[in-house]
Design a protein around this motif. Structure first.
Motif, PDB file in Angstrom:
ATOM      1  N   VAL A   7       0.793  -1.238   0.000  1.00 32.45           N
ATOM      2  CA  VAL A   7       0.000   0.000   0.000  1.00 32.45           C
ATOM      3  C   VAL A   7       0.822   1.283   0.000  1.00 32.45           C
ATOM      4  O   VAL A   7       0.264   2.364  -0.137  1.00 32.45           O
ATOM      5  CB  VAL A   7      -0.978   0.038   1.198  1.00 32.45           C
ATOM      6  CG1 VAL A   7      -1.932  -1.127   1.151  1.00 32.45           C
ATOM      7  CG2 VAL A   7      -0.244   0.108   2.518  1.00 32.45           C
ATOM      8  N   LYS A   8       2.127   1.217   0.112  1.00 36.41           N
ATOM      9  CA  LYS A   8       2.943   2.427   0.248  1.00 36.41           C
ATOM     10  C   LYS A   8       2.802   3.373  -0.939  1.00 36.41           C
ATOM     11  O   LYS A   8       2.833   4.586  -0.773  1.00 36.41           O
ATOM     12  CB  LYS A   8       4.410   2.080   0.493  1.00 36.41           C
ATOM     13  CG  LYS A   8       5.121   1.450  -0.673  1.00 36.41           C
ATOM     14  CD  LYS A   8       6.579   1.203  -0.355  1.00 36.41           C
ATOM     15  CE  LYS A   8       7.286   0.532  -1.483  1.00 36.41           C
ATOM     16  NZ  LYS A   8       7.301   1.268  -2.725  1.00 36.41           N
ATOM     17  N   ASP A   9       2.623   2.850  -2.145  1.00 36.81           N
ATOM     18  CA  ASP A   9       2.494   3.700  -3.326  1.00 36.81           C
ATOM     19  C   ASP A   9       1.247   4.579  -3.291  1.00 36.81           C
ATOM     20  O   ASP A   9       1.211   5.635  -3.920  1.00 36.81           O
ATOM     21  CB  ASP A   9       2.486   2.857  -4.603  1.00 36.81           C
ATOM     22  CG  ASP A   9       3.819   2.181  -4.853  1.00 36.81           C
ATOM     23  OD1 ASP A   9       4.832   2.617  -4.272  1.00 36.81           O
ATOM     24  OD2 ASP A   9       3.850   1.207  -5.625  1.00 36.81           O
ATOM     25  N   PHE A  10       0.207   4.173  -2.563  1.00 38.32           N
ATOM     26  CA  PHE A  10      -1.001   4.991  -2.443  1.00 38.32           C
ATOM     27  C   PHE A  10      -0.713   6.323  -1.761  1.00 38.32           C
ATOM     28  O   PHE A  10      -1.399   7.309  -1.970  1.00 38.32           O
ATOM     29  CB  PHE A  10      -2.081   4.268  -1.633  1.00 38.32           C
ATOM     30  CG  PHE A  10      -2.691   3.082  -2.322  1.00 38.32           C
ATOM     31  CD1 PHE A  10      -2.923   3.066  -3.689  1.00 38.32           C
ATOM     32  CD2 PHE A  10      -3.058   1.972  -1.594  1.00 38.32           C
ATOM     33  CE1 PHE A  10      -3.499   1.980  -4.319  1.00 38.32           C
ATOM     34  CE2 PHE A  10      -3.643   0.871  -2.206  1.00 38.32           C
ATOM     35  CZ  PHE A  10      -3.855   0.875  -3.571  1.00 38.32           C
ATOM     36  N   PHE A  11       0.301   6.370  -0.910  1.00 46.41           N
ATOM     37  CA  PHE A  11       0.590   7.560  -0.116  1.00 46.41           C
ATOM     38  C   PHE A  11       1.547   8.524  -0.805  1.00 46.41           C
ATOM     39  O   PHE A  11       1.882   9.555  -0.245  1.00 46.41           O
ATOM     40  CB  PHE A  11       1.103   7.149   1.263  1.00 46.41           C
ATOM     41  CG  PHE A  11       0.062   6.390   2.039  1.00 46.41           C
ATOM     42  CD1 PHE A  11      -0.950   7.071   2.695  1.00 46.41           C
ATOM     43  CD2 PHE A  11       0.050   5.012   2.052  1.00 46.41           C
ATOM     44  CE1 PHE A  11      -1.945   6.379   3.376  1.00 46.41           C
ATOM     45  CE2 PHE A  11      -0.938   4.316   2.741  1.00 46.41           C
ATOM     46  CZ  PHE A  11      -1.928   4.991   3.401  1.00 46.41           C
ATOM     47  N   GLU A  12       1.951   8.227  -2.029  1.00 50.10           N
ATOM     48  CA  GLU A  12       2.725   9.170  -2.823  1.00 50.10           C
ATOM     49  C   GLU A  12       1.766  10.219  -3.383  1.00 50.10           C
ATOM     50  O   GLU A  12       0.571   9.981  -3.511  1.00 50.10           O
ATOM     51  CB  GLU A  12       3.409   8.445  -3.980  1.00 50.10           C
ATOM     52  CG  GLU A  12       4.452   7.446  -3.541  1.00 50.10           C
ATOM     53  CD  GLU A  12       5.026   6.649  -4.702  1.00 50.10           C
ATOM     54  OE1 GLU A  12       4.545   6.801  -5.855  1.00 50.10           O
ATOM     55  OE2 GLU A  12       5.955   5.875  -4.453  1.00 50.10           O
ATOM     56  N   THR A  13       2.299  11.378  -3.733  1.00 51.37           N
ATOM     57  CA  THR A  13       1.483  12.416  -4.374  1.00 51.37           C
ATOM     58  C   THR A  13       1.062  11.909  -5.751  1.00 51.37           C
ATOM     59  O   THR A  13       1.865  11.307  -6.468  1.00 51.37           O
ATOM     60  CB  THR A  13       2.281  13.720  -4.518  1.00 51.37           C
ATOM     61  OG1 THR A  13       2.684  14.146  -3.219  1.00 51.37           O
ATOM     62  CG2 THR A  13       1.456  14.812  -5.170  1.00 51.37           C
ATOM     63  N   ALA A  14      -0.168  12.145  -6.102  1.00 53.31           N
ATOM     64  CA  ALA A  14      -0.684  11.670  -7.397  1.00 53.31           C
ATOM     65  C   ALA A  14       0.069  12.333  -8.545  1.00 53.31           C
ATOM     66  O   ALA A  14       0.332  13.536  -8.506  1.00 53.31           O
ATOM     67  CB  ALA A  14      -2.165  11.975  -7.514  1.00 53.31           C
TER      68      ALA A  14
END
Length: 87
Positions: A7-14
């Protein structure tokens, strides 16, 4: 692979993108065809950050073990053109 790695990639800026709610998409990791239900890249309030996350519904699921409703990273979604299903 642990929970954080999934899930870590979800918390990057879009990233900058041309996706919109209602668009047909495919992705570079699963293939299949999906409909975008929600985008979490532009929050309604400043207290929530932009997230690299979209809620999709698989029209053509890439696998029988994947549920129809799915959370996916925006960065790996592509607008579906009829000939760009990866898999």
């Amino acid at each position: 692979m642990g929970y954080w790695e999934r899930v870590k990639d979800f918390f990057e800026t879009a990233p900058t993108h041309e996706l919109y709610v209602g668009a047909l998409v495919t992705c570079s990791c699963h293939g299949g065809i999906a409909l975008i239900l929600e985008l979490y890249d532009t929050p309604d309030t400043a207290q929530y950050p932009s997230m690299n996350m979209a809620k999709i519904w698989w029209i053509v699921p890439p696998s029988v073990v994947i549920s129809r409703e799915w959370m996916h990273t925006i960065s790996r979604l592509r607008l579906y053109t009829g000939n760009n299903v990866d898999g």
